[in-house]
Design a protein around this motif. Structure first.
Motif, mmCIF file in Angstrom:
data_model
loop_
_atom_site.group_PDB
_atom_site.id
_atom_site.type_symbol
_atom_site.label_atom_id
_atom_site.label_comp_id
_atom_site.label_asym_id
_atom_site.label_seq_id
_atom_site.Cartn_x
_atom_site.Cartn_y
_atom_site.Cartn_z
ATOM 1 N N ALA A 13 -18.508 35.444 1.560
ATOM 2 C CA ALA A 13 -19.704 35.892 2.252
ATOM 3 C C ALA A 13 -19.369 36.909 3.326
ATOM 4 O O ALA A 13 -20.040 37.919 3.477
ATOM 5 C CB ALA A 13 -20.430 34.691 2.872
ATOM 6 N N SER A 23 -34.832 33.702 4.909
ATOM 7 C CA SER A 23 -34.970 33.279 3.529
ATOM 8 C C SER A 23 -35.456 34.385 2.614
ATOM 9 O O SER A 23 -35.236 34.338 1.414
ATOM 10 C CB SER A 23 -35.957 32.101 3.459
ATOM 11 N N GLN A 215 -19.870 27.741 8.545
ATOM 12 C CA GLN A 215 -20.247 26.971 7.353
ATOM 13 C C GLN A 215 -21.381 27.672 6.612
ATOM 14 O O GLN A 215 -22.433 27.950 7.202
ATOM 15 C CB GLN A 215 -20.677 25.550 7.752
ATOM 16 N N PRO A 216 -21.225 27.973 5.338
ATOM 17 C CA PRO A 216 -22.263 28.679 4.584
ATOM 18 C C PRO A 216 -23.429 27.763 4.215
ATOM 19 O O PRO A 216 -23.280 26.546 4.098
ATOM 20 C CB PRO A 216 -21.522 29.145 3.329
ATOM 21 N N GLY A 217 -24.589 28.375 4.042
ATOM 22 C CA GLY A 217 -25.742 27.654 3.528
ATOM 23 C C GLY A 217 -26.451 26.769 4.524
ATOM 24 O O GLY A 217 -27.288 25.953 4.141
ATOM 25 N N THR A 219 -29.055 26.287 7.746
ATOM 26 C CA THR A 219 -30.059 26.923 8.585
ATOM 27 C C THR A 219 -29.584 26.888 10.024
ATOM 28 O O THR A 219 -28.666 26.148 10.376
ATOM 29 C CB THR A 219 -31.402 26.189 8.478
ATOM 30 N N ASP A 250 -37.003 29.932 7.645
ATOM 31 C CA ASP A 250 -35.599 29.538 7.632
ATOM 32 C C ASP A 250 -34.714 30.727 7.990
ATOM 33 O O ASP A 250 -34.982 31.854 7.578
ATOM 34 C CB ASP A 250 -35.198 29.007 6.256
ATOM 35 N N TYR A 252 -30.474 31.818 8.248
ATOM 36 C CA TYR A 252 -29.109 31.454 7.886
ATOM 37 C C TYR A 252 -28.124 32.444 8.519
ATOM 38 O O TYR A 252 -28.316 33.655 8.425
ATOM 39 C CB TYR A 252 -28.911 31.486 6.363
ATOM 40 N N PRO A 255 -25.660 33.098 4.085
ATOM 41 C CA PRO A 255 -26.567 32.640 3.026
ATOM 42 C C PRO A 255 -25.976 31.529 2.183
ATOM 43 O O PRO A 255 -24.754 31.376 2.076
ATOM 44 C CB PRO A 255 -26.785 33.910 2.188
ATOM 45 N N ALA A 256 -26.849 30.775 1.594
ATOM 46 C CA ALA A 256 -26.428 29.652 0.764
ATOM 47 C C ALA A 256 -25.801 30.136 -0.532
ATOM 48 O O ALA A 256 -26.030 31.260 -0.984
ATOM 49 C CB ALA A 256 -27.618 28.747 0.456
ATOM 50 N N LYS A 257 -25.004 29.273 -1.131
ATOM 51 C CA LYS A 257 -24.373 29.543 -2.418
ATOM 52 C C LYS A 257 -25.439 29.683 -3.495
ATOM 53 O O LYS A 257 -26.424 28.957 -3.502
ATOM 54 C CB LYS A 257 -23.435 28.388 -2.751
#
Length: 488
Positions: A13, A23, A215-217, A219, A250, A252, A255-257
């Protein structure tokens, strides 16, 4: 000692510039002002400078344009706020992040961040010489940035803070206004309470915040919730971080996986060589691995993160027990002890210096254990029984190497030295010979010593004005080396 262990997804990332986002869109601009004040005249703090440096580096890796101030006076803090305000954007998805570590107090419900080069003895001093925390929110609202994050690690628990709190009639910081829609405000501890400065590189709160940011993902609420959980656990409930939010939607930091492929869709490909190498480096968490990665992939996807990991390692104090294979350093001789059997041991918490200095011994962690070079010292260690707990054994010791004496037969072309007259023989014909096993010295040992030189074609003896008497023999002994010529 704190160690960061970001996952492979985080590295991807960061390197791929999938940075701050909401989001539905990536942030248009990302501005940050980071201030760490530590060198106060009244009472210095241990961690804020480190906290600010590490936070600034982390935010840069997350794509922020960072203004970083360290040990700032009031003028510098206000100038920094002006620059910070000018860097913000009203564009949808823009984010502003303010971080402060240092002394902070509340006076009549108003929070003040304390600059350097001032003396604070009363509430009036704090009001006149401090910087209002509300001024930060005001700058953010004035700029119209749609998302504003304020982090205050400013209620350190120490004698100065406690005495000033008594003088102004309140400890810790007070609750702050909402900052309008789209604001998130986080305190290192709950209103009216004080926070721990920390006994390692970072303050307790910032240490856990830095870990959660990577830490990814997660909020933003999850990031600060994890920070709070870590602080509460480590302080055994003595410190409880406090947040206030007026965010919508939301948000981040990373971003989330992406969701896994649906049935029937192509499966994800296996990691390539670079990714596998990076995974190995992360698992080892060894600076030598990160350097090797940069040698192999200088412009690789994880190069920026590898450099950050090296910066963190270089700024972190090392002890003997922290050394990993490939790591080197220097330590004080008195950190060693010898047992009755002659084994050498190093105190496990002995500080390892990164640069050589006079009197320090070189130490390296190799595959077979610790190696210490004592060739540069004449230190004598007291022998005692087996070391107590906390010592680590030395696998090998490098000792001074005695220089091998140079003999006539081992001289090389161009080499010169001094020879005793007993090393020379004259035969019946008047030819001069050299004994092959005679030692050649750098300096003359006697007044009648002669200088000998080995040339490409043979030996040349340089004579002084001294009268030389050499042993005469009918025939030179077998193995004797002929002298090509004599020079005066």
């Amino acid at each position: 000692m704190r160690r960061f262990t970001p996952s492979l997804l985080l590295a991807v990332a960061l390197a791929g510039a999938l940075l701050l986002g909401v989001s539905h869109a990536l942030a248009a601009t990302k501005s940050a002002l980071v201030i760490g004040n530590a060198d106060y005249e009244q009472n210095k703090l241990d961690n804020p400078a480190n906290d600010a440096r590490d936070m600034a580096n982390a935010l840069r890796q997350l794509g922020f344009e960072v203004i970083h101030l360290e040990n700032a006076d009031k003028r510098a803090m206000l100038d920094g706020l002006e620059r910070f305000g000018a860097s913000m954007s009203k564009e949808q998805g823009s984010v502003a992040f303010f971080y402060y570590a240092g002394h902070g107090v509340q006076v009549r419900g108003v929070n003040y961040l304390l600059p350097l080069k001032e003396i604070f003895r009363s509430a009036v001093d704090a009001e006149a010489l401090g910087v209002k925390a509300d001024h930060v929110l005001g700058k953010m609202e004035e700029a119209g940035c749609p998302m504003n994050i304020v982090v205050l690690d400013a209620c350190r628990d120490n004698p100065f803070a406690r005495s000033l709190s008594r003088a102004i009639g309140g400890a810790g910081l007070a609750q702050m206004g909402s900052g309008g829609v789209g604001a998130y405000i986080s305190f290192a501890t709950s209103p009216g309470k004080t926070a721990e400065d920390g006994d390692s590189r970072n303050g307790l709160y910032t240490k856990h915040l830095l870990e959660a940011l990577r830490q990814p993902g997660l909020t933003i609420e999850q990031v600060f919730k994890r920070t709070r959980e870590g602080v509460i656990a480590e302080s055994q409930g003595g410190q409880v971080p406090w947040d206030h939010s007026s965010l919508r939607g939301d948000f981040y930091f990373i971003p989330a996986k992406a969701a896994p492929a649906a049935p029937g869709q192509p499966a994800a490909t296996l990691p390539d060589n670079e990714t596998l190498f990076w995974q190995t480096a992360l698992a080892a968490n060894n600076p030598a691995y990160y350097r090797k990665y940069l040698e192999q992939f200088p412009t690789g996807a994880f190069a920026a993160l590898a450099k950050l990991k090296l910066e963190e390692a270089d700024s972190r104090p090392l002890s003997a027990k922290d050394l990993k294979p490939g790591m080197k350093g220097f330590l004080q001789p008195d950190m060693l002890r010898v047992d009755l059997k002659g084994g050498l041991w190093i105190k496990g918490d002995a500080t390892i210096q990164r640069e050589p200095k006079s009197g320090l011994l070189a130490v390296a962690q190799e595959e077979d254990g610790l190696v210490v070079d004592i060739s540069s010292t004449t230190h004598r260690w007291e022998r005692s029984g087996a070391p107590t707990a906390g010592y680590v054994p030395v696998a090998r010791v490098l000792t001074p190497q005695k220089p091998q004496p140079v003999k006539v037969s081992t001289m090389t072309s161009g080499q010169k030295g001094w020879l005793e007259p007993t090393g020379m023989i004259v035969d019946a014909s008047g030819a001069v010979w050299l004994r092959p096993d005679q030692e050649v010295t750098d300096k003359p040992k006697a007044k009648n010593s002669v200088q000998v030189e080995r040339t490409a074609t043979g030996y040349v003896v340089h004579l002084s004005n001294t009268t030389h008497r050499w042993e005469k023999k009918q025939v030179a002994a077998s193995g004797s080396l002929p002298v090509e010529r004599l020079e005066k």
